[in-house]
Write a protein that holds these residues in place. Structure first.
Motif, PDB file in Angstrom:
ATOM      1  N   SER A   1       0.826  -1.205   0.000  1.00 21.26           N
ATOM      2  CA  SER A   1       0.000   0.000   0.000  1.00 21.26           C
ATOM      3  C   SER A   1       0.864   1.261   0.000  1.00 21.26           C
ATOM      4  CB  SER A   1      -0.929  -0.008   1.215  1.00 21.26           C
ATOM      5  OG  SER A   1      -1.713   1.156   1.282  1.00 21.26           O
ATOM      6  N   GLY A   2       1.953   1.246   0.771  1.00 18.59           N
ATOM      7  CA  GLY A   2       2.856   2.392   0.791  1.00 18.59           C
ATOM      8  C   GLY A   2       3.545   2.595  -0.542  1.00 18.59           C
ATOM      9  N   LEU A   3       4.001   1.483  -1.154  1.00 17.03           N
ATOM     10  CA  LEU A   3       4.621   1.580  -2.479  1.00 17.03           C
ATOM     11  C   LEU A   3       3.636   2.124  -3.506  1.00 17.03           C
ATOM     12  CD1 LEU A   3       6.552  -1.821  -2.449  1.00 17.03           C
ATOM     13  CD2 LEU A   3       7.574   0.467  -2.269  1.00 17.03           C
ATOM     14  N   GLN A   4       2.378   1.711  -3.385  1.00 13.58           N
ATOM     15  CA  GLN A   4       1.351   2.212  -4.294  1.00 13.58           C
ATOM     16  C   GLN A   4       1.136   3.713  -4.104  1.00 13.58           C
ATOM     17  OE1 GLN A   4      -0.693   0.349  -6.768  1.00 13.58           O
ATOM     18  NE2 GLN A   4      -0.668   2.528  -7.333  1.00 13.58           N
ATOM     19  N   MET A   5       1.195   4.165  -2.849  1.00 21.18           N
ATOM     20  CA  MET A   5       0.987   5.586  -2.595  1.00 21.18           C
ATOM     21  C   MET A   5       2.091   6.422  -3.253  1.00 21.18           C
ATOM     22  SD  MET A   5       0.006   7.347   1.020  1.00 21.18           S
ATOM     23  CE  MET A   5      -1.002   8.851   1.032  1.00 21.18           C
ATOM     24  N   ILE A   6       3.328   5.955  -3.169  1.00 22.50           N
ATOM     25  CA  ILE A   6       4.415   6.673  -3.844  1.00 22.50           C
ATOM     26  C   ILE A   6       4.198   6.658  -5.349  1.00 22.50           C
ATOM     27  CG2 ILE A   6       6.892   6.692  -4.310  1.00 22.50           C
ATOM     28  CD1 ILE A   6       7.343   5.530  -1.530  1.00 22.50           C
ATOM     29  N   ASP A   7       3.779   5.498  -5.896  1.00 18.25           N
ATOM     30  CA  ASP A   7       3.540   5.401  -7.331  1.00 18.25           C
ATOM     31  C   ASP A   7       2.431   6.346  -7.772  1.00 18.25           C
ATOM     32  OD1 ASP A   7       4.375   4.036  -9.750  1.00 18.25           O
ATOM     33  OD2 ASP A   7       2.396   3.112  -9.775  1.00 18.25           O
ATOM     34  N   ASP A   8       1.392   6.463  -6.960  1.00 17.02           N
ATOM     35  CA  ASP A   8       0.312   7.396  -7.279  1.00 17.02           C
ATOM     36  C   ASP A   8       0.818   8.834  -7.328  1.00 17.02           C
ATOM     37  OD1 ASP A   8      -1.484   5.311  -7.394  1.00 17.02           O
ATOM     38  OD2 ASP A   8      -2.285   5.636  -5.380  1.00 17.02           O
ATOM     39  N   LEU A   9       1.730   9.182  -6.413  1.00 16.90           N
ATOM     40  CA  LEU A   9       2.279  10.537  -6.415  1.00 16.90           C
ATOM     41  C   LEU A   9       3.139  10.787  -7.649  1.00 16.90           C
ATOM     42  CD1 LEU A   9       3.234  11.063  -2.662  1.00 16.90           C
ATOM     43  CD2 LEU A   9       1.307  12.046  -3.919  1.00 16.90           C
ATOM     44  N   VAL A  10       3.946   9.789  -8.037  1.00 18.13           N
ATOM     45  CA  VAL A  10       4.740   9.934  -9.255  1.00 18.13           C
ATOM     46  C   VAL A  10       3.828  10.172 -10.451  1.00 18.13           C
ATOM     47  CG1 VAL A  10       6.295   8.726 -10.841  1.00 18.13           C
ATOM     48  CG2 VAL A  10       6.698   8.610  -8.379  1.00 18.13           C
ATOM     49  N   ASN A  11       2.712   9.464 -10.503  1.00 19.55           N
ATOM     50  CA  ASN A  11       1.770   9.645 -11.601  1.00 19.55           C
ATOM     51  C   ASN A  11       1.071  10.983 -11.543  1.00 19.55           C
ATOM     52  OD1 ASN A  11       1.477   7.288 -13.515  1.00 19.55           O
ATOM     53  ND2 ASN A  11       1.544   6.240 -11.546  1.00 19.55           N
TER      54      ASN A  11
END
Length: 557
Positions: free
Chosen positions: A421-431
């Protein structure tokens, strides 16, 4: 070593550059003596106003961020800049302000009459009517007659929770003298005087024990600069301040003076600047402010810089500066960088805090990931220490202040679903940043402790060229023997990893292993191990990341 003479200059944030120019040149009658760029953010103007030659003690400077919201004045910052004006000019200045529809209040400051009003972005500007030193060099083309001209700075006012630590600095290392105290509407006001008879002598501190801290944006003071005679004396101050426990920067070449910076314990950022070489260093006095001047190391980027900065008119010459096309279109378009496979978990829907540049104005961004027990608000405090204005700073908040429940060395499945979930949150911010036109190569990702581990794991699993990566006390996630056959290449991404050799949470072996693995995936890794440091961040680490950001800022124009 001589005591500090007084004020050298004040640097403030603005929003609309033309409104800023018009206010200082047409209302206050100051000359725009230099148009250059922020050397740490070459896509932003640095505008200087002063007397005819920009003498120390007369210089007001601005970094304009177009469309920036107003800041909020509060403790830990300079909140007002006061000019000295002749006593006989009170009626003239009141009438002048009225003619420009600028509201003002009348006050008395240590027995002297004063008026207070706002610049276009809300910084308090004060005129203190005292007959003291006159302006070093009157600007003959000023719209304000010589007999009413502002005589450089009188003082600045800082708001602090308690004055004791700042007073110790001023009266001790810097050599100011105590003038006196009086009651202010916000609290006790105390005045300190620099050791000269020229202009710009005073610093006032107002104690606000229960006051809130300021929020930095347009109308906020970035730093106040103090005068020192020359380079050798500046180096003496650098050593003295360092010996007293202040984190002082290396000497910075600002083209027109040399600078060192340090943040006082109240939160105010101070600079110690040399008088020389001065603004006529690269323009004749009769052409000061006529051209966009760039340091030699940015000349090859002139077309891109001139296209990036907004056009402004210098009324003295009737010329337009900036806003020129470089024939390269409008820059980065919105791009999606996700692989389309989404994870929903405990951190989705958690807040994301921001500071610095607005996303639609920023060319580059920093994603800051907090550690276990920390918060997005706390990690955003790094933006002040990094002190680079080109960037939007973005910080996600973990649910319950932790990204995953166990040690980063535990089996991966025991840290789920928080880890994914944390990795996904960073990925969402990059996007999200990509959708705003900020590609990964203009994004720096970094964190402390658990946030550093999450950051390194993210870039390893999503290998591509990033603007940079930094990990303060962290390593790749997973137990000994975790497969590290990550796909893709980091393609020369600069990565800084700093850690103690005795960190109780981050084994040295894992730090070294992580550096080796990331290097093997194409990163340029700068690994620094600090003997007996403990689990913290030191000044060398901050400086290393500052350099990383400065390099990216220069590349991203």
């Amino acid at each position: 070593m001589n005591a500090i003479q007084g004020l050298h200059h004040l640097t403030v944030m603005a929003s609309d550059p033309q409104k800023n120019v018009d206010f200082f040149t047409q209302v206050l009658g100051q000359r725009m003596v230099k148009v250059t760029v922020n050397f740490d953010d070459p896509g932003t103007y640095h505008l200087y106003y002063g007397d005819e030659t920009g003498a120390p003690g007369t210089i007001m400077t601005y970094f304009p961020w177009p469309n920036a919201v107003r800041g909020k004045r509060g403790n830990g910052e300079i909140v007002a800049a006061a000019y000295a004006a002749p006593v006989a000019s009170q009626d003239y200045w009141k009438a002048r302000l009225n003619s420009f529809n600028i509201p003002f209040t009348e006050e008395t400051r240590f027995g002297s009459p004063a008026v207070k009003f706002e610049d276009p972005d809300g910084l308090w500007i004060e005129l203190v009517f005292e007959d003291g030193a006159t302006v070093p060099s009157f600007w003959p083309k000023s719209p304000v007659p010589r007999e009413h001209a502002l005589n450089g700075f009188h003082s600045v006012t800082g708001w602090v929770q308690q004055a004791a630590s700042t007073e110790d600095l001023l009266l001790g290392a810097l050599g100011f003298s105590l003038v006196g105290s009086e009651q202010d509407t916000e609290g006790k006001r105390t005045r300190y005087k620099g050791q000269s008879d020229g202009v710009g002598l005073y610093i006032d501190l107002v104690e606000r024990p229960n006051g809130e801290h300021g929020k930095f944006s347009a109308g906020s003071v970035h730093h106040v600069a103090l005068r020192t005679v020359d380079d050798s004396e500046q180096l003496e101050y650098q050593k003295l301040l360092s010996d007293k426990g202040y984190h002082v920067t290396p000497v910075q070449d600002r083209q027109y003076f040399h600078s060192i910076y340090f943040r006082e314990r109240s939160g105010i950022l101070f600079e110690v600047a040399t008088d020389a070489p001065g603004f006529p260093n690269d323009e004749a006095v009769d052409e000061l402010g006529k051209h966009l001047k760039l340091p030699a190391w940015y000349e090859d980027k002139r077309p891109a810089i001139e296209a990036r900065v907004k056009p402004i008119v210098n009324h003295e010459y009737g010329v337009t500066i900036g806003g020129k096309t470089n024939g390269q279109g409008e820059g980065s378009s919105a791009t999606q960088y996700s692989d389309g496979l989404r994870v929903n978990g405990p951190h989705q829907g958690q807040p994301v805090l921001t500071t610095g540049r607005a996303l639609d104005e920023a060319r580059a961004a920093v994603i800051l990931v907090h550690g276990r027990g920390g918060s997005a608000e706390e990690i955003l405090g790094l933006s002040q220490q990094l002190n680079l204005s080109a960037f939007a700073y973005v910080a996600p908040q973990a649910r319950d202040h932790t990204w995953y429940p166990e040690s980063f060395l535990a089996p991966l499945e025991r840290n789920e679903p928080g880890l994914s979930s944390g990795l996904q949150m960073i990925d969402d911010l990059v996007n999200t940043l990509g959708e705003q036109g900020i590609p990964p190569e203009n994004i720096v990702l970094g964190g402390f402790s658990q946030g550093a581990c999450l950051t390194l794991e993210y870039v390893a699993r999503h290998a591509r060229r990033y603007g940079g990566v930094f990990a303060f006390s962290g390593g790749l996630i997973g137990p000994e023997g975790t497969p590290r056959d990550y796909p893709g290449s980091l393609d020369g991404t600069p990565i800084f990893i700093g850690c103690s050799d005795i960190d109780a949470h981050i084994p040295l072996r894992r730090v070294e292993e992580s550096a080796e693995i990331l290097s093997g995936h194409g990163a340029k890794v700068d690994k620094r191990i600090y003997p007996k440091m403990g689990h913290t961040i030191n000044e060398d680490e901050i400086r290393a990341v500052q350099q990383m950001l400065q390099d990216l800022s220069a590349q991203s124009v």
